[in-house]
Design a protein around this motif. Sequence first.
Motif, mmCIF file in Angstrom:
data_model
loop_
_atom_site.group_PDB
_atom_site.id
_atom_site.type_symbol
_atom_site.label_atom_id
_atom_site.label_comp_id
_atom_site.label_asym_id
_atom_site.label_seq_id
_atom_site.Cartn_x
_atom_site.Cartn_y
_atom_site.Cartn_z
ATOM 1 N N TYR B 7 0.874 -1.166 0.000
ATOM 2 C CA TYR B 7 0.000 0.000 0.000
ATOM 3 C C TYR B 7 0.923 1.232 0.000
ATOM 4 C CZ TYR B 7 -4.066 2.848 1.479
ATOM 5 O OH TYR B 7 -5.062 3.784 1.566
ATOM 6 N N VAL B 8 0.466 2.337 0.552
ATOM 7 C CA VAL B 8 1.245 3.593 0.538
ATOM 8 C C VAL B 8 2.649 3.410 1.146
ATOM 9 C CG1 VAL B 8 -0.744 5.126 0.538
ATOM 10 C CG2 VAL B 8 0.110 4.255 2.717
ATOM 11 N N SER B 29 5.207 -3.623 -8.984
ATOM 12 C CA SER B 29 4.384 -3.175 -7.867
ATOM 13 C C SER B 29 2.938 -3.604 -8.050
ATOM 14 C CB SER B 29 4.483 -1.639 -7.783
ATOM 15 O OG SER B 29 3.399 -1.123 -7.040
ATOM 16 N N TRP B 31 -0.586 -2.873 -6.170
ATOM 17 C CA TRP B 31 -1.229 -2.057 -5.155
ATOM 18 C C TRP B 31 -2.338 -2.828 -4.442
ATOM 19 C CZ3 TRP B 31 0.665 2.576 -3.805
ATOM 20 C CH2 TRP B 31 -0.140 3.415 -3.009
ATOM 21 N N ASP B 33 -5.231 -1.990 -1.784
ATOM 22 C CA ASP B 33 -5.851 -0.814 -1.148
ATOM 23 C C ASP B 33 -6.468 -1.180 0.199
ATOM 24 O OD1 ASP B 33 -7.257 1.464 -0.415
ATOM 25 O OD2 ASP B 33 -7.693 1.993 -2.505
ATOM 26 N N ARG B 238 2.823 6.551 -5.632
ATOM 27 C CA ARG B 238 1.407 6.853 -5.407
ATOM 28 C C ARG B 238 0.545 5.718 -5.950
ATOM 29 N NH1 ARG B 238 3.533 9.589 -2.658
ATOM 30 N NH2 ARG B 238 3.617 11.841 -2.388
ATOM 31 N N ALA B 239 -0.709 5.724 -5.550
ATOM 32 C CA ALA B 239 -1.657 4.719 -6.051
ATOM 33 C C ALA B 239 -1.727 4.809 -7.585
ATOM 34 C CB ALA B 239 -3.033 4.959 -5.456
ATOM 35 N N PRO B 240 -1.920 3.677 -8.271
ATOM 36 C CA PRO B 240 -1.953 3.660 -9.735
ATOM 37 C C PRO B 240 -2.917 4.687 -10.317
ATOM 38 C CG PRO B 240 -2.128 1.417 -8.871
ATOM 39 C CD PRO B 240 -2.116 2.333 -7.691
ATOM 40 N N GLU B 241 -4.095 4.861 -9.706
ATOM 41 C CA GLU B 241 -5.087 5.814 -10.220
ATOM 42 C C GLU B 241 -4.538 7.236 -10.218
ATOM 43 O OE1 GLU B 241 -7.005 2.463 -8.063
ATOM 44 O OE2 GLU B 241 -5.535 3.966 -7.526
#
Lengths: 243, 243
Positions: B7-8, B29, B31, B33, B238-241
Motif C-alpha cells: 500500500y502507501v 508493484s 497495489w 488498497d 502513489r496509487a496507480p489511479e
Amino acid sequence: MIILYHYVPVANGGKVLIALHEKGIAFESRWVDLHKFEQHEPDYLKINPEGQVPTLVDDGQAITQTSVINEYLEDAYPDAPKLRPDQPLEIARMRQWNKYIDDQVMQAVSIHGWQVNAGAIARAHSDEDFGRLVARIPLEQQRIKWRTAREGFPQEKLDEATRQVEEAVARVEEALANGPWLLGEFYSLCDINFFAYCGGALERMFPAIGNRETCPRVMDWVERMNARPGVARAMAIRAPEAA
Amino acid sequence: MIILYHYVPVANGGKVLIALHEKGIAFESRWVDLHKFEQHEPDYLKINPEGQVPTLVDDGQAITQTSVINEYLEDAYPDAPKLRPDQPLEIARMRQWNKYIDDQVMQAVSIHGWQVNAGAIARAHSDEDFGRLVARIPLEQQRIKWRTAREGFPQEKLDEATRQVEEAVARVEEALANGPWLLGEFYSLCDINFFAYCGGALERMFPAIGNRETCPRVMDWVERMNARPGVARAMAIRAPEAA
C-alpha cells in the motif's frame, strides 16, 4: 570469552543455552535468580538496562534478545555446527518461524507460565515488598505483567492463549509432514525456538494438546529434540546451589 | 522476478519499498488498497494467509514480515548496495534496533495512526458492512484492533503510546551522537526501519516531540534520510489511479 547471564534452561534461557551447547561453544554461566528478582539488581542493570535474561557478553560486548543472540552465534562462530541454513529463501523461512514463535507462541505460553510460576513468586512477597520490587522494573509492560500475575490473569485471556498454542501446534504438525525438522531436512534455530518456548513443555503444561492423538508428529519431534546430546546437556543445567 | 504487494510508502510498505529502491532492485508493484480492505480478499489471502501487507514474491515464493523481507534482500542480492553491516557485533546491534522498532516503536506509532486513519476508514462503513469486513480478517488481534479503532482508543492507551514514542526518539537522539546513522558510520536497515515507522512521520504526527528543540540530531537525520535518492523515489510512489 563468552559469559551468559541466565536462569533455568527453559523459555528465553533455554533457547540460548541449547544453541550454545548444540554449537559446542564454551561459555561461563552466571546464574540470575528470577525468584529473587536478581534481574532487576543495579549490578545486572549495568549489563542489561532492560532487566531481562538472558544476556550474552562476548569479549565485553553485551547482546540481548534471544533471536538476536542466536543469530549472532551463527555470524560470529561460523566454524561451529551451523543452525542456520545457507540458502536465502530457507533463511527467510527460519526467520518467519522465529518471528511467529517470538511474537505469538512465546506470549501465549508465557501467560500460562506467568499465571502459575510468576503468580506464586509474586504472592510469596508482602504487598509492600512486592510494590518495592515491581517499582524498580525498567520496562512498563513487565511491571504490568508482574502485577497481573500476582492477581491472576482473566480466564478469557488464558483461554485465548490456549487457543493460540493449539494453533501453533497445528502449524508445526503440518510443517513436520515435510521432514524431521521445521524446515524439512535441516535442523535449525526455529526448532530450538519452538522447543524452548512451547514444544519442550507441551506435555506437562498442555496435556490436552500435547499428546499422540492430537499431534503425533510434534510428539515424535519432541523425542528427537530430547535425544540430541546438545539439547540434553542444556536441559540438565541446574542452579549452582543444586549442582 | 520480484513482485511486491503493498500500500502507501509509509510504515510496513514504506520499509520494504525504501529497501528495494536503496538497493536498486527492480520489482513489479501490485497495489493493495487497505481502504477497500483488499488485503482480506480471497485472492490476496492465497498469497498471504494472514491478510497483511506487504508481501514480497520472489520467483514465485512468498515472503512476509518486513524485517524478514529486508534481510532476505540482503541475503539474496549480495551484489546490490549493502544495507546490513559485515561484522557480527554490528549485525547484532542492527537487529536489536530492528526488534525494538518492530515490537515497540511500530506498535506505539501505529496506535495513533490507527486512531486517526483506520478509525476514519472503519466509521465510513455501516455497522453491518463493517461487521462483515472484520469477520473475514484472519488474525484475531487485527480484528480487535479494527473494532477498537472504530470506537476510538482509550486516552490512557494513546498517552502511553506517546510516552513510548518520546522514549524511542530520545534513544535515537542519543545514538546519533556517535555518527550520522543509527549504527554510526554505516547506513543500515535499522535507519530505514525507524524512518518508515516513526522518523518520517514525526514532525507531522508528533509535533511536540519532532522538533529541533527536543531532538536536533533526529531532525538532521530525517533531513539526511529524505535527501537520499532511494528514499525519495520510494516516498514518491502513489496509487496507480493517482499516478
